[in-house]
Design an enzyme around this catalytic site. Structure first.
Site, PDB file in Angstrom:
ATOM      1  N   ASP A   1      48.660  57.126 -30.818  1.00 35.19           N
ATOM      2  CA  ASP A   1      47.277  57.698 -30.114  1.00 35.19           C
ATOM      3  C   ASP A   1      48.081  58.239 -28.646  1.00 35.19           C
ATOM      4  O   ASP A   1      49.110  57.809 -28.234  1.00 35.19           O
ATOM      5  CB  ASP A   1      46.602  56.481 -29.821  1.00 35.19           C
ATOM      6  CG  ASP A   1      45.593  56.170 -30.872  1.00 35.19           C
ATOM      7  OD1 ASP A   1      45.949  56.722 -32.143  1.00 35.19           O
ATOM      8  OD2 ASP A   1      44.817  55.308 -30.792  1.00 35.19           O
TER       9      ASP A   1
ATOM     10  N   HIS B   1      51.770  53.997 -29.917  1.00 32.91           N
ATOM     11  CA  HIS B   1      51.181  55.240 -28.893  1.00 32.91           C
ATOM     12  C   HIS B   1      52.694  56.239 -28.533  1.00 32.91           C
ATOM     13  O   HIS B   1      53.501  55.292 -28.306  1.00 32.91           O
ATOM     14  CB  HIS B   1      50.996  54.385 -27.728  1.00 32.91           C
ATOM     15  CG  HIS B   1      49.479  53.688 -27.821  1.00 32.91           C
ATOM     16  ND1 HIS B   1      49.496  52.521 -28.117  1.00 32.91           N
ATOM     17  CD2 HIS B   1      48.380  54.007 -27.387  1.00 32.91           C
ATOM     18  CE1 HIS B   1      48.249  51.778 -28.310  1.00 32.91           C
ATOM     19  NE2 HIS B   1      47.349  53.171 -27.889  1.00 32.91           N
TER      20      HIS B   1
END
Length: 741
Positions: free
Chosen positions: A88, A240
């Site tokens: 992400d 991430h």
């Protein structure tokens, strides 16, 4: 002349529009850059936990992949011993390439949920992500929580991200992950309508089974532990690749992949997980005697629509308007990425230069004041011989009587030469009707102010000539004070102290502040540096021989006062400032008149500087203006004011997108410095401080107008435009001054 002036004004309108468009374009670039940076990594979820009574239990208890096939919510789980690695908040120029390298080395695909603003800033990285065989999904454009956003905002967030993907990699996608989402059991009554809406538009929303919590930076071992599914379950695993410092993620990822492969896990994308789940269900259906393909159709991502392979089935090839608009967006962002940092550096330099100039003005102004206001200071033997005062006049019926009456009170012997430049309003008759014995009125065909001044110089009886405007009034002692510096034989010209007479209006008060600062700081500084750039047309004195030696007042520029001042410097004459010689002039009373006057001044100054550009290479004492004055005038009267509006725009940009409090304090600090400078100038000139109450408003309104005027003038100069003299409307409200207050 009225028709010509109107025609000239009409020709300037396109240049005004061009100036405004240029400023608008730069402002738009900065706003775009600010929008791209506004919320990524810096926003917060706007709501707390809410109930989920409207969310079907099958969704809350279902798998991490949510789609709406045929209008019905369906969830899909990642098959056993299968991991869909998801990342992400990217792309990020530091961490995403490192993660891509690890995935490539381990022959593992990933699914990257990208923030649109980051996509548009780093399109090359997105292209690498896709070319490597990874899958991409939407993570909104600005990383905003969509739960409380309007339908229009949601649509904009999705559409802008699709355009960014189209411009970066030539694709769009049907995968979506909401910022701040986690597992499906966290879906509540606020977010559920968003997922339903996007599902109806063909999006598949992706959640997580296992969260590495790498954003907490707990250490490599804990990231690996928390990302590991239990009991051989399949999982959508969250990492991430942006949004913060991700070195621990990079260190953990390779080890994690090897560990999971050793346990017998395989890796796939979200689309790959859907296809595998569909295949398993189809096989189960066939084994139970059902028709195959029970999960096909609708908006399913199991089909590799758009030419994608099995691992990238969510991708669609961008075509037509979407592709071109996407490329335009990426190109605009590229311009912003280069422009805004460049502007920031340039404006920082400008800011330091302006602050340095303020400091230099304060120091030199105080030194000048202390030097000139001591009993020991003297220009030499007092000048008592008569001088000639030249008053050029064109349609000055409202002012000419006050001007001549003020001269009649002069404590110094003078002759007054009124040069009527073809007036049509009875100016000549008014001057003659006063019956003043020392006044001569010379009539000429309309030829302009420089020609009128030259005519007056030719007809002057004395070796010192004082020049003033037809709308200006002198104090009784003005001429005597103005001519005293000519006791020094090296002085060729003297600049007086022009004051705004009609200062009791907002526009007048703004100009009053500007005049006091300009005369009491700027001219004092230039005087000490021996590079005075302008003898003001309202009040100046010259040696007649010096004026004739440089060819008189030139008609080459609209700033004949600046032109002749520079010419006298280049001839070796000294030009000084006499603060005690005061003239009261009528400043423009309307914004339109003010724009016209300052536009002419700015443009004329540029003409004069260009005409005397060779002064930069002048040698000896006569080259001092070129070495010192010319750079100072160009930098501080043209270059820095041109960039000054961007400083204000940048301040607003910083308040909105960076740090409101710090930016506001910085703006107030600059205003405070300017206020200190203005207050000191008022003190030197013994002016009343109450007018300084208008200064904050002056900075917000008047100053912006002056900047636009200068930009307009620059564009006119660059496009080769020419201006004519434009007569300003006068009221005659400035009468003979009773004092200096």
């Amino acid at each position: 002349m009225t028709r010509a002036a109107g025609k000239a004004a009409a020709l300037q309108k396109p240049r005004v529009i061009l100036a405004l468009l240029l400023l608008l374009a730069l402002t738009s670039v900065m706003l775009l850059d600010g929008y791209l940076r506004a919320e990524v990594g810096g926003d917060e979820r706007v709501r707390s936990n809410a109930s989920s009574s409207k969310v079907p239990d099958s969704v809350i208890d279902g798998g991490p992949i949510l789609s709406f096939r045929n209008g019905q919510a369906q969830t899909t789980s990642v098959p056993e011993k299968t991991i869909a690695l998801t990342f992400d908040d990217g792309p990020n120029p530091t961490w995403t390439p490192q993660i891509l390298k690890i995935l490539e080395e381990n022959d593992v695909p990933g699914t990257f949920f990208l923030v649109g603003s980051m996509v548009s800033r780093y399109p090359g990285i997105v292209n690498d992500v896709v070319d490597q065989g990874n899958e991409v999904g939407i993570h909104t454009f600005t990383h905003v929580d969509l739960s409380y956003q309007s339908d229009a905002r949601i649509k904009r967030e999705m559409a802008q991200t699709q355009l960014a993907l189209a411009g970066a990699a030539g694709i769009t996608t049907t995968l979506f992950r909401a910022p701040y989402s986690s597992e499906t059991d966290a879906i509540d009554n606020y977010s559920w309508p968003v997922y339903k809406k996007l599902g109806a538009e063909g999006y598949t929303s992706v959640f997580v089974d296992t969260d590495s919590d790498d954003w907490k930076r707990p250490g490599v071992s804990k990231i690996i532990k928390w990302a590991t599914p239990s009991k051989n379950k399949g999982a959508s695993v969250l990492f991430h690749d942006a949004g913060g410092e991700r070195s621990q993620t990079v260190k953990a990822l390779g080890t994690y992949i090897k560990k999971m492969k050793a346990k017998g896990y395989t890796f796939t994308t979200i689309s790959g997980a859907i296809q595998q789940a569909d295949s398993d269900e189809s096989a189960d259906g066939q084994a139970a005697g059902q028709a195959p393909g029970g999960r096909q159709g609708g908006q399913g991502l199991g089909q590799a629509a758009g030419g994608g392979n099995g691992l990238q089935a969510a991708h669609r090839t961008a075509t037509g308007t979407t592709l071109y608009e996407g490329k335009a967006l990426v190109a605009a962002v590229a311009v912003a990425e280069w422009t805004v940092p460049g502007l920031a550096v340039g404006l920082a330099v400008v800011g330091f230069a302006v602050m340095g100039r303020f400091g230099m003005m304060l120091i030199l102004a105080r030194r000048h004041y202390r030097k000139r206001n001591t009993r020991r200071f003297s220009w030499g033997p007092a000048i008592t011989r008569p001088v000639s005062v030249i008053v050029p006049a064109y349609n000055e019926k409202e002012c000419i009587a006050n001007t001549l009456k003020s001269l009649a009170q002069s404590t110094h012997p003078i002759e007054i030469i009124v040069v009527d430049d073809g007036s049509t309003d009875g100016t000549k008759e008014i001057a003659e009707a006063l019956g003043m014995p020392n006044v001569r009125v010379i009539r000429q065909e309309n030829a302009g102010k420089p020609a009128a001044l030259n005519n007056g110089v030719r007809n002057a009886s004395y070796d010192i000539v004082v020049m003033m405007d037809g709308d200006t009034v002198f104090e009784a002692d003005t001429v005597r004070q103005l001519v005293q510096p000519f006791a020094d034989p090296g002085v060729g010209a003297v600049a007086g102290n022009a004051k705004v007479g009609n200062r009791n209006t907002i526009i007048g008060a703004w100009q009053h502040i500007e005049y006091v600062m300009g005369f009491n700081l700027d001219r004092r500084m230039y005087d000490l540096l021996r590079c005075m750039p302008t003898i003001p047309g309202a009040i100046g004195a010259f040696r007649r021989e010096a004026v004739l030696a440089v060819g008189g007042m030139s008609e080459d520029t609209l700033a004949e006062d600046t032109d002749i001042t520079i010419a006298m410097h280049r001839e070796g004459w000294r030009v000084v400032y006499q603060e005690h010689a005061k003239a009261w002039t009528e400043a423009p009373g309307s914004l339109k008149q003010l724009w016209s006057q300052r536009y002419r001044w700015s443009y004329g100054t540029m003409q004069a500087l260009w005409k005397h550009r060779k002064s930069l290479t002048d040698k000896g004492p006569s080259g001092r203006f070129g070495r010192v004055g010319m750079p100072l005038v160009v930098i501080f009267q043209i270059v820095t004011p041109v960039f000054a509006p961007l400083i204000d725009v940048f301040t607003v940009y910083s308040m909105i997108f960076i740090d409101f409090k710090a930016s506001l304090l910085a703006w107030l600090a600059v205003l405070g410095i300017q206020l200190v400078c203005a207050a000191y100038a008022f003190r030197l000139d013994r002016e009343k401080y109450r007018y300084l109450l208008m200064m904050p408003l002056q900075q917000l309104a008047y100053r912006q107008m002056m900047y636009l005027v200068l930009i307009h003038s620059c564009i006119t100069a660059l496009t080769g435009g020419r201006l004519r003299w434009q007569k300003l409307k006068r009221t005659g409200e400035v009468g003979t001054p009773a004092g200096t207050s």
